[in-house]
Design an enzyme around this catalytic site. Structure first.
Site, short mmCIF file in Angstrom:
data_model
loop_
_atom_site.label_atom_id
_atom_site.label_comp_id
_atom_site.label_asym_id
_atom_site.label_seq_id
_atom_site.Cartn_x
_atom_site.Cartn_y
_atom_site.Cartn_z
CD GLU A 116 -3.03 -0.79 0.00
OE1 GLU A 116 -3.23 0.37 -0.41
OE2 GLU A 116 -3.62 -1.77 -0.48
CG ASN A 120 -0.85 5.32 -0.85
OD1 ASN A 120 -1.74 4.94 -1.60
ND2 ASN A 120 -1.04 5.49 0.44
NE ARG A 173 -4.55 3.25 -6.29
CZ ARG A 173 -3.78 2.19 -6.46
NH1 ARG A 173 -3.85 1.50 -7.56
NH2 ARG A 173 -2.95 1.81 -5.54
#
Length: 144
Positions: A46, A50, A105
């Site tokens: 994650e 990002n 997302r």
């Protein structure tokens, strides 16, 4: 107990699996449970995605990952980019918030990281980049 690893990867989503594998290799020395291993890999995944999607807008740039053992059962992982940075960290960490205007997302990245790691700290400045520091203590299993 100073065992550190610093890795630099191209900030492209196709390197997300490699980032996960590097995290798994590093924490394997702590003899984590399968659940703990999955949690660490997911949190790193994650943070890395990002950096790629939000920090570099899928245009690529370098992402650094730093791993260190803070004790015999605790790992600290930093994922760092020099991308666009985050203007409002508190807002960015709200569940379902995303800057992805294409709505591809879910806005759950920081929520996932917070749920799988014991501590998470985000430092960021607009146009300078973001550093996500995560800490995870592994349960020691002596099995019977």
């Amino acid at each position: 107990m100073k065992k550190e690893l610093k890795v630099q990867l191209d900030g492209l989503l196709e390197n997300q699996g490699l980032a996960r594998s590097i995290a798994a290799a590093y924490v394997s020395e702590l003899d984590p449970t399968i659940e703990e291993m999955t949690e660490v890999k997911t949190a790193v995944s994650e943070a890395f995605s990002n950096a790629c999607v939000h920090g570099y807008k899928n245009q690529g740039g370098m992402v650094w990952m730093e791993f260190s053992l803070v004790s015999s059962d605790t790992v600290m992982i930093k994922v760092i980019d020099k991308g666009s940075g985050i203007e409002d960290i508190a807002k960015a960490m709200e569940p379902l918030f995303t800057t992805d205007t294409d709505q591809n997302r879910s806005g759950m990245g920081f929520t996932v990281m917070e749920s799988f790691m014991d501590k998470i700290k985000v430092d960021s400045k607009p146009d300078e980049g973001t550093s996500v520091t995560m800490v995870k203590k592994m349960d020691t299993y002596y099995g019977i």
